[in-house]
Enzyme design. Structure first.
Site, mmCIF file in Angstrom:
data_model
loop_
_atom_site.group_PDB
_atom_site.id
_atom_site.type_symbol
_atom_site.label_atom_id
_atom_site.label_comp_id
_atom_site.label_asym_id
_atom_site.label_seq_id
_atom_site.Cartn_x
_atom_site.Cartn_y
_atom_site.Cartn_z
ATOM 1 N N LYS A 74 -1.127 5.398 -5.669
ATOM 2 C CA LYS A 74 -2.141 5.031 -6.683
ATOM 3 C C LYS A 74 -2.989 6.228 -7.093
ATOM 4 C CE LYS A 74 -3.574 1.788 -3.882
ATOM 5 N NZ LYS A 74 -2.465 1.610 -2.928
ATOM 6 N N ASN A 117 -9.829 2.984 5.777
ATOM 7 C CA ASN A 117 -8.459 2.635 6.179
ATOM 8 C C ASN A 117 -7.474 3.162 5.135
ATOM 9 O OD1 ASN A 117 -9.545 0.825 4.329
ATOM 10 N ND2 ASN A 117 -8.534 -0.975 5.155
ATOM 11 N N GLN A 147 -5.108 -0.015 -0.563
ATOM 12 C CA GLN A 147 -4.066 -0.833 0.072
ATOM 13 C C GLN A 147 -3.135 -1.452 -0.992
ATOM 14 O OE1 GLN A 147 -7.499 -1.653 1.479
ATOM 15 N NE2 GLN A 147 -7.088 0.176 2.653
ATOM 16 N N LYS A 207 8.003 7.656 -6.961
ATOM 17 C CA LYS A 207 8.983 8.177 -6.004
ATOM 18 C C LYS A 207 10.435 7.850 -6.350
ATOM 19 C CE LYS A 207 6.356 9.171 -1.934
ATOM 20 N NZ LYS A 207 6.219 9.013 -0.501
ATOM 21 N N THR A 265 -5.834 0.015 11.306
ATOM 22 C CA THR A 265 -6.057 1.459 11.348
ATOM 23 C C THR A 265 -7.128 1.810 12.387
ATOM 24 O OG1 THR A 265 -7.697 1.256 9.595
ATOM 25 C CG2 THR A 265 -5.441 1.743 8.912
ATOM 26 N N LYS A 307 -2.357 9.212 -7.609
ATOM 27 C CA LYS A 307 -1.755 10.056 -8.630
ATOM 28 C C LYS A 307 -2.009 9.497 -10.031
ATOM 29 C CE LYS A 307 2.626 12.003 -9.701
ATOM 30 N NZ LYS A 307 3.966 11.575 -9.960
ATOM 31 N N GLY A 355 -5.781 5.754 2.267
ATOM 32 C CA GLY A 355 -5.468 7.178 2.159
ATOM 33 C C GLY A 355 -4.814 7.441 0.829
ATOM 34 N N HIS A 356 -5.489 8.197 -0.024
ATOM 35 C CA HIS A 356 -4.892 8.583 -1.304
ATOM 36 C C HIS A 356 -4.588 10.071 -1.219
ATOM 37 C CE1 HIS A 356 -5.944 4.954 -3.292
ATOM 38 N NE2 HIS A 356 -7.226 5.190 -3.413
ATOM 39 N N GLY A 376 0.821 -1.216 0.000
ATOM 40 C CA GLY A 376 0.000 0.000 0.000
ATOM 41 C C GLY A 376 0.852 1.262 0.000
ATOM 42 N N ASP A 377 0.179 2.398 -0.160
ATOM 43 C CA ASP A 377 0.841 3.703 -0.149
ATOM 44 C C ASP A 377 1.852 3.864 -1.279
ATOM 45 O OD1 ASP A 377 -0.549 4.192 2.281
ATOM 46 O OD2 ASP A 377 0.983 3.054 3.346
HETATM 47 P P1 IMP Z 1 -7.061 -2.615 8.629
HETATM 48 O O1 IMP Z 1 -7.219 -2.537 7.142
HETATM 49 O O2 IMP Z 1 -7.370 -1.323 9.328
HETATM 50 O O3 IMP Z 1 -7.791 -3.785 9.216
HETATM 51 O O4 IMP Z 1 -5.503 -2.881 8.927
HETATM 52 C C1 IMP Z 1 -4.873 -4.098 8.546
HETATM 53 C C2 IMP Z 1 -3.458 -3.841 8.049
HETATM 54 O O5 IMP Z 1 -3.513 -3.162 6.804
HETATM 55 C C3 IMP Z 1 -2.607 -2.964 8.969
HETATM 56 O O6 IMP Z 1 -1.269 -3.411 8.911
HETATM 57 C C4 IMP Z 1 -2.728 -1.590 8.353
HETATM 58 O O7 IMP Z 1 -1.624 -0.765 8.674
HETATM 59 C C5 IMP Z 1 -2.742 -1.961 6.875
HETATM 60 N N1 IMP Z 1 -3.400 -0.966 6.036
HETATM 61 C C6 IMP Z 1 -4.730 -0.746 5.904
HETATM 62 N N2 IMP Z 1 -4.961 0.238 5.019
HETATM 63 C C7 IMP Z 1 -3.774 0.638 4.570
HETATM 64 C C8 IMP Z 1 -3.361 1.603 3.598
HETATM 65 O O8 IMP Z 1 -4.155 2.290 2.936
HETATM 66 N N3 IMP Z 1 -2.005 1.708 3.399
HETATM 67 C C9 IMP Z 1 -1.111 0.942 4.064
HETATM 68 N N4 IMP Z 1 -1.448 0.031 4.958
HETATM 69 C C10 IMP Z 1 -2.766 -0.129 5.212
#
Ligand code: IMP
Length: 427
Positions: free
Chosen positions: A16, A38, A223, A330, A128, A18, A40-41, A12-13
């Site tokens: 996307k 959960n 994600q 990046k 999250t 962009k 973040g874009h 994740g992160d």
């Molecule tokens: P959940 O999705 O909140 O249940 O978290 C489960 C796992 O996914 C954790 O390790 C979070 O840090 C990770 N996670 C959830 N959403 C993101 C995201 O958008 N970017 C990066 N990690 C994420």
């Protein structure tokens, strides 16, 4: 016209938002197919930064119709706040479509997410805390509550009563929390019903009609592949399917309509939350990468764990998603390094692995085997074509392309819209 899938190839992160934004004028529908707030874009337009959590990044492009698919879980309060926030900045959300089948995140889901993490202690997932896992849990257990239930107050209360029967036992008897009243939630959620109603639609049907009318549809994952509940580093994953297969399920678009899978991959690796991460840097270099790349969560503000590019992960992501094109993001962050380590294999208990080990135990023991590529010292943020990049940066990209097994079609050299080098068009 095709449906195109956009996925994160790591944890994740990857940036996307962009790429979705870049495709903005060539696609009519941008569809989120899994996850919830959960995610973040960050989308940067000119000097404006937009941090989106539930809405598809396409919402920023005026021509795009943003869609929240059936596979997404929605916290209605958060969604409405996001809509209000954008509208107050002049971004219209009136075209937004929300699947009637998307599931709702309820207050008890958020409570259970937080309290169960606390109970896991050292074994915690590092979620999250937004209630994502418990909401998907209820969906699969068939006790979930969907957007469409908001429009039938009798059904809503009935379903809430049923759901709360065991949730309240858990909250009060296991976790020592206060019970939650169905009536109170029903009252709160019925206020959201009014506001959400204009957006709710049979989104699967609308997307099918669009595809039949030769309109481009972008299915946008949240994600990343290694956080996929089936293909990721289970149990340190999210509770949905960010991989390309999830796009069909979470949008209602049939898999034969998907013609392209664009993978977004960072020039190095980051991860948030717990779980294995073979190339993680726990030293000053990790700190340097975090600072240089601004690696702090958009949703939680948590510092991201940072490490070198992992070609084993990249190859795996190419395979499980059927990636056709990569966008490397990046690249500019790596400027100034003399040598750049790239993980080409793992060593597990003295044995070399070219692929991700089959078992969780072995993956937890995986040590990276590095190749060292030449770095470059130039600032590349002003590059606009592949030829503008220093030769060593070109070689870095070509090498990770070869190692990953799918062509690199775009390269990000900075956060702005104009800082993406397009090697070939996506569409
Ligand atoms: P959940 O999705 O909140 O249940 O978290 C489960 C796992 O996914 C954790 O390790 C979070 O840090 C990770 N996670 C959830 N959403 C993101 C995201 O958008 N970017 C990066 N990690 C994420």
């Amino acid at each position: 016209m095709p449906a195109i899938v956009l996925i994160g190839a790591q944890w994740g992160d990857e940036g996307k938002g962009k790429v979705t934004d870049l495709l903005g004028d060539r696609v009519k529908y941008v569809v989120r197919y899994q996850g919830g707030n959960n995610a973040g874009h960050t989308v940067v337009v000119g000097d404006e930064h937009y941090a989106l959590h539930v809405l598809p990044s396409g919402v920023i492009s005026p021509e795009v119709i943003p869609v929240i698919g059936n596979g997404v879980v929605i916290d209605p309060k958060v969604l409405l706040e996001e809509i209000d926030g954008l509208e107050s900045r002049g971004v219209s959300c009136e075209k937004l479509l929300i699947s009637a089948n998307a599931h709702l995140i309820m207050p008890y889901h958020r409570a259970l997410d937080k309290v169960s993490e606390r109970f896991l202690g050292k074994a915690k997932i590092g979620t999250t805390g937004r209630g994502i896992g418990p909401t998907y849990g209820d969906k699969v257990a068939r006790t979930g509550i969907r957007i469409q239930d908001l429009f039938d107050p009798g059904i809503l209360e009935q379903k809430l009563e049923l759901a709360l029967r065991d949730k309240n036992q858990l909250l009060t008897k296991v976790y020592n929390r206060r019970a939650i009243e169905a009536k109170r939630i029903a009252e709160e959620y019925s206020t959201y019903a009014e506001r959400l109603k204009p957006y709710v639609a049979d989104t699967g049907l609308i997307l099918d009609q669009a595809l039949k009318n030769d309109v481009n549809v972008l299915l946008e994952g949240a994600q990343g592949s290694l956080l996929d509940v089936d293909h990721g580093t289970y149990p340190f994953v999210t509770s949905s399917n960010p991989t390309a297969g999830g796009a069909a399920v979470g949008s209602g678009v049939g898999p034969t309509k998907i013609t392209k899978v664009i993978g977004i991959i960072k020039a190095y690796t980051t991860r948030v939350g717990s779980g294995p991460f073979p190339t993680e840097l726990l030293d000053d270099q990790g700190e340097w990468l975090r600072k240089a790349g601004g690696e702090f969560g958009v949703t939680t503000g948590r510092p991201r764990r940072c490490g070198w590019f992992d070609a084993v992960i990249a190859r795996y992501a190419t395979r499980v998603n059927g990636v056709t094109d990569y966008c490397v993001t990046k690249l500019d962050v790596l400027s100034g390094l003399d040598k750049i380590p790239v993980c080409v294999a793992y060593e597990v208990d003295g044995k070399k692995h070219d692929e991700i080990p089959m078992t969780q135990t072995d993956f937890h023991h995986a040590k990276p085997v590095y190749e060292y590529l030449d770095g470059w010292s130039e600032d590349i943020s002003g590059a606009r074509t592949f030829g503008d990049l220093p030769k060593k940066a070109q070689t870095y990209v070509k090498t990770i392309e070869e190692m990953s097994g799918a062509q690199v079609s775009a390269i990000g050299v900075g956060p702005r819209r104009d800082q993406t080098l397009q090697l070939r068009p996506f569409l």
